[in-house]
Design an enzyme around this catalytic site. Structure first.
Site, PDB file in Angstrom:
ATOM      1  N   PHE A 126     -14.253   3.253   4.177  1.00 29.32           N
ATOM      2  CA  PHE A 126     -13.303   2.557   3.312  1.00 29.32           C
ATOM      3  C   PHE A 126     -12.899   3.458   2.133  1.00 29.32           C
ATOM      4  O   PHE A 126     -13.746   4.064   1.485  1.00 29.32           O
ATOM      5  CB  PHE A 126     -13.908   1.250   2.793  1.00 29.32           C
ATOM      6  CG  PHE A 126     -12.886   0.370   2.162  1.00 29.32           C
ATOM      7  CD1 PHE A 126     -12.007  -0.368   2.938  1.00 29.32           C
ATOM      8  CD2 PHE A 126     -12.772   0.305   0.772  1.00 29.32           C
ATOM      9  CE1 PHE A 126     -11.031  -1.165   2.350  1.00 29.32           C
ATOM     10  CE2 PHE A 126     -11.799  -0.493   0.178  1.00 29.32           C
ATOM     11  CZ  PHE A 126     -10.927  -1.224   0.974  1.00 29.32           C
ATOM     12  N   VAL A 127     -11.599   3.538   1.875  1.00 27.79           N
ATOM     13  CA  VAL A 127     -11.091   4.395   0.792  1.00 27.79           C
ATOM     14  C   VAL A 127     -10.196   3.587  -0.153  1.00 27.79           C
ATOM     15  O   VAL A 127      -9.601   2.592   0.246  1.00 27.79           O
ATOM     16  CB  VAL A 127     -10.305   5.604   1.355  1.00 27.79           C
ATOM     17  CG1 VAL A 127     -11.231   6.585   2.058  1.00 27.79           C
ATOM     18  CG2 VAL A 127      -9.192   5.161   2.309  1.00 27.79           C
ATOM     19  N   ASP A 178      -5.180   2.024  10.473  1.00 25.35           N
ATOM     20  CA  ASP A 178      -6.620   1.827  10.643  1.00 25.35           C
ATOM     21  C   ASP A 178      -6.849   1.422  12.114  1.00 25.35           C
ATOM     22  O   ASP A 178      -6.971   2.284  12.979  1.00 25.35           O
ATOM     23  CB  ASP A 178      -7.054   0.749   9.646  1.00 25.35           C
ATOM     24  CG  ASP A 178      -8.547   0.476   9.634  1.00 25.35           C
ATOM     25  OD1 ASP A 178      -9.291   1.256  10.229  1.00 25.35           O
ATOM     26  OD2 ASP A 178      -8.973  -0.522   9.026  1.00 25.35           O
ATOM     27  N   GLY A 210       0.772  -1.253   0.000  1.00 27.31           N
ATOM     28  CA  GLY A 210       0.000   0.000   0.000  1.00 27.31           C
ATOM     29  C   GLY A 210       0.794   1.288   0.000  1.00 27.31           C
ATOM     30  O   GLY A 210       0.331   2.299  -0.515  1.00 27.31           O
ATOM     31  N   ARG A 217      -5.355   0.837  -6.808  1.00 19.97           N
ATOM     32  CA  ARG A 217      -4.115   1.462  -6.320  1.00 19.97           C
ATOM     33  C   ARG A 217      -3.603   2.558  -7.247  1.00 19.97           C
ATOM     34  O   ARG A 217      -2.911   3.469  -6.825  1.00 19.97           O
ATOM     35  CB  ARG A 217      -3.000   0.417  -6.192  1.00 19.97           C
ATOM     36  CG  ARG A 217      -3.232  -0.632  -5.133  1.00 19.97           C
ATOM     37  CD  ARG A 217      -1.934  -1.389  -4.875  1.00 19.97           C
ATOM     38  NE  ARG A 217      -2.149  -2.666  -4.235  1.00 19.97           N
ATOM     39  CZ  ARG A 217      -2.284  -2.846  -2.920  1.00 19.97           C
ATOM     40  NH1 ARG A 217      -2.255  -1.805  -2.116  1.00 19.97           N
ATOM     41  NH2 ARG A 217      -2.464  -4.037  -2.411  1.00 19.97           N
ATOM     42  N   GLU A 238       3.760   4.062   6.097  1.00 20.62           N
ATOM     43  CA  GLU A 238       2.559   3.228   5.925  1.00 20.62           C
ATOM     44  C   GLU A 238       1.531   3.975   5.091  1.00 20.62           C
ATOM     45  O   GLU A 238       1.481   5.203   5.105  1.00 20.62           O
ATOM     46  CB  GLU A 238       1.940   2.945   7.305  1.00 20.62           C
ATOM     47  CG  GLU A 238       2.097   1.520   7.810  1.00 20.62           C
ATOM     48  CD  GLU A 238       1.272   0.481   7.063  1.00 20.62           C
ATOM     49  OE1 GLU A 238       1.118   0.574   5.824  1.00 20.62           O
ATOM     50  OE2 GLU A 238       0.799  -0.448   7.710  1.00 20.62           O
ATOM     51  N   ASP A 239       0.676   3.225   4.395  1.00 16.58           N
ATOM     52  CA  ASP A 239      -0.414   3.874   3.669  1.00 16.58           C
ATOM     53  C   ASP A 239      -1.472   4.397   4.646  1.00 16.58           C
ATOM     54  O   ASP A 239      -1.866   5.549   4.590  1.00 16.58           O
ATOM     55  CB  ASP A 239      -1.046   2.922   2.630  1.00 16.58           C
ATOM     56  CG  ASP A 239      -1.483   1.574   3.203  1.00 16.58           C
ATOM     57  OD1 ASP A 239      -1.229   1.302   4.399  1.00 16.58           O
ATOM     58  OD2 ASP A 239      -2.093   0.791   2.448  1.00 16.58           O
ATOM     59  N   LYS A 242      -7.168   6.723  10.620  1.00 22.11           N
ATOM     60  CA  LYS A 242      -8.595   6.704  10.975  1.00 22.11           C
ATOM     61  C   LYS A 242      -8.686   6.667  12.492  1.00 22.11           C
ATOM     62  O   LYS A 242      -8.767   5.579  13.087  1.00 22.11           O
ATOM     63  CB  LYS A 242      -9.265   5.448  10.397  1.00 22.11           C
ATOM     64  CG  LYS A 242      -9.380   5.410   8.877  1.00 22.11           C
ATOM     65  CD  LYS A 242     -10.073   4.114   8.452  1.00 22.11           C
ATOM     66  CE  LYS A 242     -10.248   4.015   6.954  1.00 22.11           C
ATOM     67  NZ  LYS A 242     -10.737   2.684   6.526  1.00 22.11           N
TER      68      LYS A 242
END
Ligand code: IMP
Length: 179
Positions: free
Chosen positions: A155-156, A106, A48, A168, A102-103, A134
């Site tokens: 969710f994205v 969560d 990610g 992606r 990190e992407d 988040k």
């Protein structure tokens, strides 16, 4: 507002690539100032983070290095729960100023399980840079120093983030229609 279809779901534009680039440039400047003369080692977590890591790295104006790893999860003892370990960690992180890229953070579970692996390698310092966070979903005590955007618990996809493998390559960030 653009709508895209990814697998069975529809997503709508949420954060434009222009806004992302502005924010990532600011993060790069901040990291450049904080790590001047320290030759930080950025470690991007695949898959990610690769888009964010590339843009962030190009916005760092002081000497810096980058490497990428994949994480693999295996069952530890009952006290350690799931252990996550790094695959492809060729660079020595001992005595280096490490920035994990990190992407998205969560629940924080991935980083919570992986950070002990990095810490036992004894870096000189350790910080985390994530494109998204988040806060409503966070379940672990993860302190992220550099955050691109804080978003609600929806969710994205896009800008490196996927829905079941797809999405992606979308330059903008998208969120689920009807969320
Ligand atoms: P965590 O362990 O719960 O913090 O989850 C982190 C990982 O879940 C991220 O590195 C992403 O790969 C994935 N993830 C979490 N939320 C999303 C999302 O909204 N879209 C795409 N991937 C997500």
């Amino acid at each position: 507002m653009a709508i895209v279809q990814v697998h069975d779901k529809q997503f709508k534009t949420y954060i434009s690539n222009e806004a992302i680039q502005q924010r990532v440039a600011a993060l790069g400047q901040q990291i450049s100032a904080d790590y001047e003369g320290k030759n930080p080692l950025l470690i991007g977590i695949l898959n990610g983070s690769f888009v964010f890591a590339a843009d962030l790295f190009r916005n760092i104006s002081t000497a810096a290095e980058i490497s990428f790893i994949k994480l693999a999860s295996y069952k530890g003892t009952s006290s350690t729960g799931n252990v996550i370990t790094a695959i492809g960690m060729e660079e020595s992180v001992t005595d280096r100023h490490v920035i994990i890229v990190e992407d998205i953070v969560d629940t924080g579970k991935t980083l919570h399980a992986f950070l002990p692996d990095i810490i036992q390698r004894q870096p000189a310092s350790l910080s985390i840079a994530c494109f998204l966070s988040k806060p409503e979903a966070l379940q672990y005590d993860i302190s992220t120093k550099y955050i691109g955007f804080e978003i609600p618990n929806n969710f994205v996809v896009g800008y490196g983030l996927d829905y079941d493998g797809l999405g992606r390559n979308l330059p903008d960030l998208y969120t689920l229609v009807n969320d």
